[in-house]
Design an enzyme around this catalytic site. Sequence first.
Site, short mmCIF file in Angstrom:
data_model
loop_
_atom_site.label_atom_id
_atom_site.label_comp_id
_atom_site.label_asym_id
_atom_site.label_seq_id
_atom_site.Cartn_x
_atom_site.Cartn_y
_atom_site.Cartn_z
N ASP A 410 0.88 -1.17 0.00
CA ASP A 410 0.00 0.00 0.00
C ASP A 410 0.92 1.22 0.00
OD1 ASP A 410 -2.29 1.67 0.43
OD2 ASP A 410 -1.72 1.74 2.55
N ASP A 412 -0.14 5.00 1.04
CA ASP A 412 -0.36 5.97 2.11
C ASP A 412 -0.21 5.32 3.48
OD1 ASP A 412 -1.00 7.35 -0.14
OD2 ASP A 412 -2.98 8.01 0.52
#
Length: 640
Positions: A410, A412
């Site tokens: 991922d 963020d």
Amino acid sequence: MKFGKFLQENKARLPKAWTDQFINYKQIKKFLKSNVTPNTLSFDLTQLTWKPNPPNQPSFANKVSERLGLLQVNTTKFLEFLDAEVQKVSDFFEEQSSQLFRMYDAAVGKPEGLNQKDADESLEGIVQLENFALLNYTGVVKILKKHDRHSGLNISEAYLYRTASLPFVKMGDLSTLKKTLMDKFSGSAVTSNNTVPNLSKRKYAPSKDHSLFPSVALLPHHKVIVSLTGSHGTDVIGCVLESMAKFGVEIEDFMLSRLYHNVTFGVLIVLRSNSVELFRDLAKSAQKWDGILAFDIHDKEQTLPNSIEDAPYDNRMKYTATVLNGNGLTAQFLNEWTKLLLRENISVEKLKRLNEGKVSCADYELSVPIGVDIDNLRQDLFQLSISHGTDVALQPHDVFRKHKRLVVFDMDSTLIRQEVIDEIARIAGVVDKVASITHSAMNGEIDFKESLRRRVALLKGTPVGVLDTVRDGLQFTKGAHALCKALKKIGFKLAVISGGFMPLAQYVKQELGLDYAFANQLKVSQDGLTLTGETFGPIVDGERKAELLEVISQAENVSLDQVIAVGDGANDLWMLARAGLGIAFNAKPRVQEQARARINQHSLKYVLYLLGYTDEELKQLGCNDAIVRKNAKSSPDMAT
């Protein structure tokens, strides 16, 4: 299996008339318990206090003196008892040996000479007598160890050396006769005279006929684990192997463990002859190197594990548990962690620290009963992790553990510290409204697609240049550069799959040297100056992330067992579940609870520990956490 039971079972396999000729192990053990143990010099430490002259009680010196006096009497009786039993065994062994030699003489003296039937009977008798000698010698060793432990005295070594000259310990002539019979029937001509051949010098010509070679069923195949502990590393290994070579044993397995200069070398051997002279030779070597010798004889029917490093249990699953705490593993945590393992009857087979300096990361190789509910175990580990701030990652211990080939991140709050949509909203002046929608999504009031649509709508009219501003302010998570560099060096493919936006995902891809980048696409006005408040193309939500993970793994010809997924949000749960190893990195509580592994440390470097890599290996990979981003605003990857 307790030795007493082992002895009884093996006695039953020998001629019934021999039963009374064994050492009376049970009776001697009973004598020790009744007469030696109560007077032990191994005091109960909980009952000792510093009272040089307690009122109405004997002093400590008087207690020692009293026990020494009683031990003098009872140890003398014990030794006399044991001497009589050993002499009984030795006399019986000599008597049976003589019978075997007479049987051999009679067979050789026949007009037709020694035949297969006579040889088989002689070999069977020799093997039975060897078993008798080995069982009794083992019993003597076991009972002496019990005496030393219960009395606080150390007489085992001296006593065993006294037995070195006894026939049932040396067993030389019997072993030579056995070899003669086996040599003869592996191809020699059968003698027809009445004299016993010179067993030490007689040589036999080989023959092409091997049909008379004795059956393997007649040969002993005792498996014995021998271990020697001492402070002379290679010397300990050398002296054990020298004895093995001298007596021609078959080595099935070995292992070495080290604690600073002290080592334990263990060997699993198969005895082709039951001569206990091997153990006398080992004892001499142990004395020479000031080592502690131990051995354990296994029943022929007893199932042994694949390796002597394994816990010797059936119906078990293999798992690896990696425990992490950047500030160090506390005694309190380790105590509760061990108690949890004991409660579930989980055995620790290996324990290895992974980091240098104060221990903060360790790998446990576990043997887990098949009946253990792994999902419930993971929940217990989650609660343990929360209460001690220490991560416990449980993985199947299989070939895929260290052979992962693809990592999907991922973006963020995983590869970078920020949430990019919040940063854009802050510049656009709508951060509070965006945060409110994000909060609703986290509470499950709206799904990710709807929350993204609403938040992006608030950005309508924002200048496109905001993306460059956000890009320049991005701070990479500590360890991100070092981790990606190390993974690329060992051949990994890397991807970022983000619920954020593609221009920033592409930047992260370029900065970290990733192979793939997927994210949401923002629409811009026809003049290319502002955001329209919309996206185009498929929304990268949780399900889409999992789909993209599978697409990349198929493109790279990598099985899902070889995929690692790292993320922190609820929309990462799908890909964390799909990957062979799903890691919740500093994640929301709900994500941590559902993920199979979690890291709550400040550096992404810890991902490599979950793969079993040590600090020394990390150095070889250039993963020293000392890589600093070019941008002065970014967060440097400092050493942990």
